[in-house]
Design an enzyme around this catalytic site. Structure first.
Site, PDB file in Angstrom:
ATOM      1  N   TYR A  60      23.355  44.409  38.506  1.00 32.57           N
ATOM      2  CA  TYR A  60      24.734  43.990  38.821  1.00 32.57           C
ATOM      3  C   TYR A  60      25.085  44.397  40.254  1.00 32.57           C
ATOM      4  O   TYR A  60      25.615  43.590  41.029  1.00 32.57           O
ATOM      5  CB  TYR A  60      25.682  44.652  37.815  1.00 32.57           C
ATOM      6  CG  TYR A  60      27.147  44.469  38.083  1.00 32.57           C
ATOM      7  CD1 TYR A  60      27.800  43.290  37.722  1.00 32.57           C
ATOM      8  CD2 TYR A  60      27.910  45.481  38.678  1.00 32.57           C
ATOM      9  CE1 TYR A  60      29.163  43.129  37.955  1.00 32.57           C
ATOM     10  CE2 TYR A  60      29.264  45.329  38.904  1.00 32.57           C
ATOM     11  CZ  TYR A  60      29.892  44.154  38.544  1.00 32.57           C
ATOM     12  OH  TYR A  60      31.238  43.991  38.776  1.00 32.57           O
TER      13      TYR A  60
ATOM     14  N   ALA B  81      23.124  44.889  42.717  1.00 32.55           N
ATOM     15  CA  ALA B  81      22.381  44.060  43.680  1.00 32.55           C
ATOM     16  C   ALA B  81      23.067  42.707  43.870  1.00 32.55           C
ATOM     17  O   ALA B  81      23.137  42.186  44.987  1.00 32.55           O
ATOM     18  CB  ALA B  81      20.942  43.876  43.195  1.00 32.55           C
ATOM     19  N   THR B  82      23.623  42.151  42.789  1.00 30.33           N
ATOM     20  CA  THR B  82      24.333  40.862  42.950  1.00 30.33           C
ATOM     21  C   THR B  82      25.601  41.044  43.771  1.00 30.33           C
ATOM     22  O   THR B  82      25.982  40.167  44.544  1.00 30.33           O
ATOM     23  CB  THR B  82      24.731  40.235  41.594  1.00 30.33           C
ATOM     24  OG1 THR B  82      25.718  41.055  40.930  1.00 30.33           O
ATOM     25  CG2 THR B  82      23.533  40.021  40.696  1.00 30.33           C
ATOM     26  N   LYS B  83      26.265  42.198  43.592  1.00 27.87           N
ATOM     27  CA  LYS B  83      27.527  42.418  44.311  1.00 27.87           C
ATOM     28  C   LYS B  83      27.257  42.764  45.784  1.00 27.87           C
ATOM     29  O   LYS B  83      28.048  42.406  46.658  1.00 27.87           O
ATOM     30  CB  LYS B  83      28.352  43.501  43.609  1.00 27.87           C
ATOM     31  CG  LYS B  83      28.847  43.071  42.223  1.00 27.87           C
ATOM     32  CD  LYS B  83      29.716  41.821  42.306  1.00 27.87           C
ATOM     33  CE  LYS B  83      30.337  41.448  40.973  1.00 27.87           C
ATOM     34  NZ  LYS B  83      31.263  40.291  41.070  1.00 27.87           N
TER      35      LYS B  83
ATOM     36  N   ASN C  53      35.728  34.627  41.636  1.00 25.49           N
ATOM     37  CA  ASN C  53      35.963  35.799  40.776  1.00 25.49           C
ATOM     38  C   ASN C  53      35.012  35.884  39.589  1.00 25.49           C
ATOM     39  O   ASN C  53      34.732  36.986  39.104  1.00 25.49           O
ATOM     40  CB  ASN C  53      37.417  35.750  40.275  1.00 25.49           C
ATOM     41  CG  ASN C  53      37.653  36.717  39.138  1.00 25.49           C
ATOM     42  OD1 ASN C  53      37.802  37.924  39.352  1.00 25.49           O
ATOM     43  ND2 ASN C  53      37.648  36.206  37.905  1.00 25.49           N
TER      44      ASN C  53
ATOM     45  N   ARG D  31      40.960  35.425  32.050  1.00 26.02           N
ATOM     46  CA  ARG D  31      41.402  36.766  31.652  1.00 26.02           C
ATOM     47  C   ARG D  31      41.141  37.736  32.815  1.00 26.02           C
ATOM     48  O   ARG D  31      40.587  37.346  33.857  1.00 26.02           O
ATOM     49  CB  ARG D  31      40.650  37.234  30.400  1.00 26.02           C
ATOM     50  CG  ARG D  31      39.154  37.378  30.608  1.00 26.02           C
ATOM     51  CD  ARG D  31      38.477  38.026  29.421  1.00 26.02           C
ATOM     52  NE  ARG D  31      37.109  38.346  29.752  1.00 26.02           N
ATOM     53  CZ  ARG D  31      36.035  37.782  29.181  1.00 26.02           C
ATOM     54  NH1 ARG D  31      36.190  36.879  28.242  1.00 26.02           N
ATOM     55  NH2 ARG D  31      34.824  38.145  29.548  1.00 26.02           N
TER      56      ARG D  31
ATOM     57  N   ILE E 197      38.516  48.707  36.786  1.00 25.73           N
ATOM     58  CA  ILE E 197      39.743  48.000  36.404  1.00 25.73           C
ATOM     59  C   ILE E 197      39.676  47.773  34.893  1.00 25.73           C
ATOM     60  O   ILE E 197      38.637  47.327  34.373  1.00 25.73           O
ATOM     61  CB  ILE E 197      39.847  46.635  37.140  1.00 25.73           C
ATOM     62  CG1 ILE E 197      39.609  46.789  38.657  1.00 25.73           C
ATOM     63  CG2 ILE E 197      41.186  45.969  36.840  1.00 25.73           C
ATOM     64  CD1 ILE E 197      40.661  47.492  39.442  1.00 25.73           C
TER      65      ILE E 197
HETATM   66  N1  LIG Z   1      36.693  45.261  35.729  1.00 26.57           N
HETATM   67  C1  LIG Z   1      36.109  45.981  36.653  1.00 26.57           C
HETATM   68  O1  LIG Z   1      36.093  47.237  36.563  1.00 26.57           O
HETATM   69  C2  LIG Z   1      35.468  45.330  37.846  1.00 26.57           C
HETATM   70  C3  LIG Z   1      35.045  46.158  38.880  1.00 26.57           C
HETATM   71  C4  LIG Z   1      34.464  45.595  39.997  1.00 26.57           C
HETATM   72  C5  LIG Z   1      34.297  44.226  40.083  1.00 26.57           C
HETATM   73  N2  LIG Z   1      34.703  43.431  39.052  1.00 26.57           N
HETATM   74  C6  LIG Z   1      34.484  41.992  39.217  1.00 26.57           C
HETATM   75  O2  LIG Z   1      35.705  41.304  39.050  1.00 26.57           O
HETATM   76  C7  LIG Z   1      35.457  39.993  38.537  1.00 26.57           C
HETATM   77  C8  LIG Z   1      36.306  39.771  37.296  1.00 26.57           C
HETATM   78  O3  LIG Z   1      35.917  40.726  36.324  1.00 26.57           O
HETATM   79  P1  LIG Z   1      36.823  41.172  35.088  1.00 26.57           P
HETATM   80  O4  LIG Z   1      36.796  42.644  35.053  1.00 26.57           O
HETATM   81  O5  LIG Z   1      38.108  40.439  35.099  1.00 26.57           O
HETATM   82  O6  LIG Z   1      35.838  40.688  33.926  1.00 26.57           O
HETATM   83  P2  LIG Z   1      36.069  39.810  32.610  1.00 26.57           P
HETATM   84  O7  LIG Z   1      34.787  39.868  31.870  1.00 26.57           O
HETATM   85  O8  LIG Z   1      37.308  40.237  31.935  1.00 26.57           O
HETATM   86  O9  LIG Z   1      36.290  38.355  33.235  1.00 26.57           O
HETATM   87  C9  LIG Z   1      35.228  37.641  33.841  1.00 26.57           C
HETATM   88  C10 LIG Z   1      35.536  36.174  33.740  1.00 26.57           C
HETATM   89  O10 LIG Z   1      34.447  35.434  34.314  1.00 26.57           O
HETATM   90  C11 LIG Z   1      34.147  34.369  33.424  1.00 26.57           C
HETATM   91  N3  LIG Z   1      32.764  33.923  33.578  1.00 26.57           N
HETATM   92  C12 LIG Z   1      31.622  34.564  33.206  1.00 26.57           C
HETATM   93  N4  LIG Z   1      30.556  33.791  33.454  1.00 26.57           N
HETATM   94  C13 LIG Z   1      31.020  32.638  34.003  1.00 26.57           C
HETATM   95  C14 LIG Z   1      30.408  31.448  34.471  1.00 26.57           C
HETATM   96  N5  LIG Z   1      29.063  31.259  34.422  1.00 26.57           N
HETATM   97  N6  LIG Z   1      31.204  30.469  34.976  1.00 26.57           N
HETATM   98  C15 LIG Z   1      32.536  30.622  35.027  1.00 26.57           C
HETATM   99  N7  LIG Z   1      33.188  31.720  34.592  1.00 26.57           N
HETATM  100  C16 LIG Z   1      32.429  32.714  34.080  1.00 26.57           C
HETATM  101  C17 LIG Z   1      34.394  34.943  32.032  1.00 26.57           C
HETATM  102  O11 LIG Z   1      34.520  33.937  31.050  1.00 26.57           O
HETATM  103  C18 LIG Z   1      35.673  35.728  32.276  1.00 26.57           C
HETATM  104  O12 LIG Z   1      36.823  34.936  32.141  1.00 26.57           O
HETATM  105  C19 LIG Z   1      33.960  39.918  38.270  1.00 26.57           C
HETATM  106  O13 LIG Z   1      33.300  39.287  39.345  1.00 26.57           O
HETATM  107  C20 LIG Z   1      33.560  41.376  38.188  1.00 26.57           C
HETATM  108  O14 LIG Z   1      32.201  41.578  38.489  1.00 26.57           O
HETATM  109  C21 LIG Z   1      35.281  43.960  37.938  1.00 26.57           C
END
Ligand SMILES: NC(=O)c1ccc[n+]([C@@H]2O[C@H](COP(=O)([O-])OP(=O)(O)OC[C@H]3O[C@@H](n4cnc5c(N)ncnc54)[C@H](O)[C@@H]3O)[C@@H](O)[C@H]2O)c1
Length: 252
Positions: A157, A159-161, A92, A16, A190
């Site tokens: 979070y 710190a991980t990024k 991702n 997703r 997003i």
């Molecule tokens: N949405 C935002 O505003 C935003 C902003 C900055 C960075 N991000 C980063 O973008 C990436 C995607 O985020 P998103 O917004 O689509 O989030 P989301 O929660 O919609 O999707 C995250 C996906 O990662 C999967 N996941 C979680 N733990 C996992 C694991 N141990 N092994 C495999 N898959 C796993 C989940 O099942 C999910 O499908 C992430 O790394 C997030 O930190 C998102």
């Protein structure tokens, strides 16, 4: 579109949100796709597989927890055999459970570092040997603008990024001699499940919309163009960089 014709991309956390958009977006630009996510996301992952196939590309899908080293090695080996080789890796998968640093549990600290930081290390190390032997490869780490500047309730979070950005810079120098580039994308807000949970209220959504230079929050598809750029030869002389994809919230 054909920038990625003949390439195979491997996308983690692809059921997703941003991962699904990147998987389908890379397929629309010509790549065959390996998608993976946690076993509990199997139904959603199957829908993404159908979308990739509807774009006319091959797709292989796997249950995979990016904290499980043995499972990663098994999946990478199988996907490599079936696809003929992984050219592009998109790290991702990520989690965000907000908490102030004072109230953060040790378990939540560990979980965020396990998925968002160690996951990048484990999957990258599993894919690198084949990229090194082909003297080519593209690695894209999905970090965050939070990794550049922490915000309250996201210290762990962030710190991980920040770690993901540092891994990007160091890997780029350790693997560049083998024709492999490593770059990070730092999304802003997003509107995915994570993004919406994080905002929490209409008031917060309005606030951040107003703060953003483009006066809108991001759609997962906004991340696709930068991902195609880093995955393709369009970016052959770009490595070790972190690109903000945030509509103009953060400028450094
Ligand atoms: N949405 C935002 O505003 C935003 C902003 C900055 C960075 N991000 C980063 O973008 C990436 C995607 O985020 P998103 O917004 O689509 O989030 P989301 O929660 O919609 O999707 C995250 C996906 O990662 C999967 N996941 C979680 N733990 C996992 C694991 N141990 N092994 C495999 N898959 C796993 C989940 O099942 C999910 O499908 C992430 O790394 C997030 O930190 C998102």
């Amino acid at each position: 579109m054909t920038e990625l014709n003949g390439k195979t991309a491997f996308v983690t956390g692809a059921s997703r949100g941003i991962g699904a958009a990147i998987a389908v977006g890379l397929a629309e630009h010509g790549a065959d796709i390996v998608i993976c996510d946690l076993a509990r996301e199997a139904d959603a992952l199957a829908r993404v597989k159908a979308d990739v196939e509807a774009a006319g590309r091959k797709c292989w899908s796997y249950d995979l927890d990016v904290t499980d080293k043995a499972a990663i090695e098994k999946v990478v080996a199988d996907a490599t055999e079936k696809s003929g080789g992984i050219d592009v890796l998109v790290n991702n998968a990520g989690i965000l459970k907000p908490a102030t640093l004072e109230n953060l549990s040790e378990a939540d600290w560990d979980a965020h570092f396990d998925v968002n930081a160690k996951g990048v290390l484990l999957v990258t190390n599993a894919v690198l040997p084949q990229m090194r032997s082909r003297k080519a490869g593209r690695i894209i780490n999905i970090a965050s603008i939070a990794g550049r500047q922490g915000v309250p309730t996201q210290g762990h979070y962030a710190a991980t990024k920040a770690t993901a950005i540092t891994l990007t810079r160091v890997y780029s120098q350790e693997v560049g001699m083998d024709g492999i580039t490593v770059n990070a994308i730092c999304p802003g807000i997003i509107l995915t499940e994570m993004g919406k949970n994080n905002l929490g209220s209409q008031e917060a959504m309005d606030h951040w919309t107003n703060v953003t230079a483009l006066k809108r929050l991001g759609d997962p598809k906004d991340v696709v163009g930068p991902a195609v750029f880093f995955a393709s030869d369009l970016s052959s002389f770009v490595t070790g960089q972190a690109l903000n994809v945030c509509g103009g919230i953060y400028f450094h």
